[in-house]
Design a protein around this motif. Sequence first.
Motif, PDB file in Angstrom:
ATOM      1  N   GLY A   3       0.991  -1.500  -0.394  1.00  0.00           N
ATOM      2  CA  GLY A   3       0.060  -0.020  -0.577  1.00  0.00           C
ATOM      3  C   GLY A   3       0.878   1.162   0.551  1.00  0.00           C
ATOM      4  N   PRO A   4       0.343   1.937   0.150  1.00  0.00           N
ATOM      5  CA  PRO A   4       0.917   3.410  -0.331  1.00  0.00           C
ATOM      6  C   PRO A   4       1.609   3.823   0.997  1.00  0.00           C
ATOM      7  N   PRO A  37       4.551   8.613  -4.222  1.00  0.00           N
ATOM      8  CA  PRO A  37       3.374   8.093  -5.406  1.00  0.00           C
ATOM      9  C   PRO A  37       2.428   8.112  -5.240  1.00  0.00           C
ATOM     10  N   ALA A  38       1.918   7.966  -6.528  1.00  0.00           N
ATOM     11  CA  ALA A  38       0.268   8.565  -6.601  1.00  0.00           C
ATOM     12  C   ALA A  38      -0.210   6.898  -6.640  1.00  0.00           C
ATOM     13  N   LEU A  43       8.015   5.544  -5.648  1.00  0.00           N
ATOM     14  CA  LEU A  43       9.114   6.239  -5.407  1.00  0.00           C
ATOM     15  C   LEU A  43      10.354   5.785  -5.071  1.00  0.00           C
ATOM     16  N   VAL A  44      11.204   6.063  -5.438  1.00  0.00           N
ATOM     17  CA  VAL A  44      12.830   5.606  -5.164  1.00  0.00           C
ATOM     18  C   VAL A  44      14.027   6.383  -5.175  1.00  0.00           C
ATOM     19  N   VAL A  86       5.147   2.735  -2.845  1.00  0.00           N
ATOM     20  CA  VAL A  86       4.313   2.092  -3.581  1.00  0.00           C
ATOM     21  C   VAL A  86       3.110   2.288  -4.013  1.00  0.00           C
ATOM     22  N   GLY A  87       3.026   2.729  -4.827  1.00  0.00           N
ATOM     23  CA  GLY A  87       0.772   3.490  -4.980  1.00  0.00           C
ATOM     24  C   GLY A  87       0.634   1.155  -4.505  1.00  0.00           C
ATOM     25  N   GLY A  88      -0.784   2.613  -4.671  1.00  0.00           N
ATOM     26  CA  GLY A  88      -2.197   1.098  -3.598  1.00  0.00           C
ATOM     27  C   GLY A  88      -2.323   0.186  -5.550  1.00  0.00           C
ATOM     28  N   SER A  89      -2.511   0.636  -6.760  1.00  0.00           N
ATOM     29  CA  SER A  89      -2.288  -0.286  -7.539  1.00  0.00           C
ATOM     30  C   SER A  89      -1.102  -1.141  -8.406  1.00  0.00           C
TER      31      SER A  89
END
Length: 324
Positions: A3-4, A37-38, A43-44, A86-89
């Motif tokens: 999740g985000p 991140p959306a 995000l790195v 990481v984003g949720g999708s």
Amino acid sequence: MIGPAAGKTDGMSRAVRFDQYGDVDVLRIEDVEPPRPAADQVLVEVVAAGINPGEISIRTGLLHDRWPATFPSGEGSDFAGRVVEVGGSVTGFAVGDEVLGWSDRRSSHADHVVVPADHLTHKPLALDWIRAGGLFVAGVTAYAAVRAVQPAAGETVVVSGAAGGVGSIAVQLARNAGAHVVGIASEANAAWLRSVGVTPVAYGDDLANRLRTAYPAGFDAFIDTYGNGYVDLAVDLGVDPARIDTIIDYPAAAKAGAKTEGSAAGSDAEILAFLAGEVAWGRILLPIAAVYPLEAIKDAYTELAARHTRGKIVLATGLRTPLS
């Protein structure tokens, strides 16, 4: 799926910024909040990031009509690093993954970068961080340029700027396609070009006649990575404009009817993954001209602007002092 909120980064992040067009003196490094991140983004934490001649042209305003900057502007496309959020999708990447990719928002010259998941590919274990961080722009540009001229086994292909970041990859891709490759570069790069199976020809006086004398049967394709009259040279040598590609000299291409396929045409995660594998396993050598810490970004671009580097110049964000 993570999740985000997973892998959240605390504290500030460094990022390169500039507020107006100009030379390296307009560049600065400032502390910013790390991006988030959306749903479809990653995000790195950046380990290494390449620098490219096109970024100089954008920063100085030479490409304002084509790619205008909005201020304050960030900088940089290439990067490699570790996923921290990481984003949720997002399903293809997880926190801790080692990745390489690109930013379309001029933002990779920083400690952290956020990009859509489809701008990433996993870093092969055999690929070192420095080459991974400097691969995207030069790699996909070279791939698109070579694809544009479609070299075939037994054909003769000329590449200008053959030892630069793009040229050094393009000559090897054309060679791997079975073509005989002629690389235009300085005498200092002749031995390296021979080492990768390319025939070197020094730039300079009487180049057209020297090429005609050496290759009386003519040339099948021409890739220009340097500009400065090479499209006109290709036409003068009798190369079909449909098989001339320049990544830099757009006015000459328009006049001659040549192609201008480059990074935009090659910006694809599958292409980047292919190139990463080729470099990881030694089928393509990616020479590294220099590595600088982020704090020395002005020095890095000063060296790049001289246009005499072999291969890539790369920023390593974990370094805090210049390398000796």
